[in-house]
Design an enzyme around this catalytic site. Structure first.
Site, PDB file in Angstrom:
ATOM      1  N   CYS A  25     -17.734  14.914  15.877  1.00  0.00           N
ATOM      2  CA  CYS A  25     -16.636  13.952  15.979  1.00  0.00           C
ATOM      3  C   CYS A  25     -16.399  13.247  14.636  1.00  0.00           C
ATOM      4  O   CYS A  25     -17.287  12.551  14.137  1.00  0.00           O
ATOM      5  CB  CYS A  25     -16.977  12.932  17.063  1.00  0.00           C
ATOM      6  N   CYS A  28     -16.857   9.483  14.774  1.00  0.00           N
ATOM      7  CA  CYS A  28     -18.287   9.159  14.874  1.00  0.00           C
ATOM      8  C   CYS A  28     -18.945   9.240  13.505  1.00  0.00           C
ATOM      9  O   CYS A  28     -19.765   8.389  13.150  1.00  0.00           O
ATOM     10  CB  CYS A  28     -18.986  10.098  15.853  1.00  0.00           C
TER      11      CYS A  28
END
Length: 101
Positions: A25, A28
């Site tokens: 991600c 992230c």
């Protein structure tokens, strides 16, 4: 194993920050250094736990995590604040300070 994590969180005294993330991600990945800074800033005051959603799907589901990154602050085992997406370190720190007050 996931029920064990839930029990540990419920029994944890004080304030705890939990992050659900994924290695793939991009949001992230952007949050990783910010979370590391917050973790260092609150060392000894509020533990920070990070869980890869791909390895902890049942645990994430039990906390109704719909997107990543998701941050949840627990106080004495109860969720008191949560947000998803990118967030500034200042905002994250402010929410932790509020929970600690």
């Amino acid at each position: 194993m996931d029920t064990e994590k839930i029990k540990q969180l419920e029994q944890e005294k004080g304030v705890v920050l939990v992050e659900f993330y994924a290695s793939w991600c991009p949001h992230c990945q952007k949050m990783m250094p910010i979370v590391a800074d917050v973790k260092a800033l609150f060392e000894g005051r509020a533990p920070v736990y990070q869980f890869d959603i791909d390895e902890n799907q049942a645990f994430a589901d039990s906390l109704d995590v719909q997107s990543i990154p998701t941050f949840i602050i627990f106080n004495n085992g109860e969720p008191v604040w949560r947000t998803s997406g990118e967030i500034s370190g200042d905002k994250l720190s402010a929410e932790l300070e509020k929970a600690l007050a």
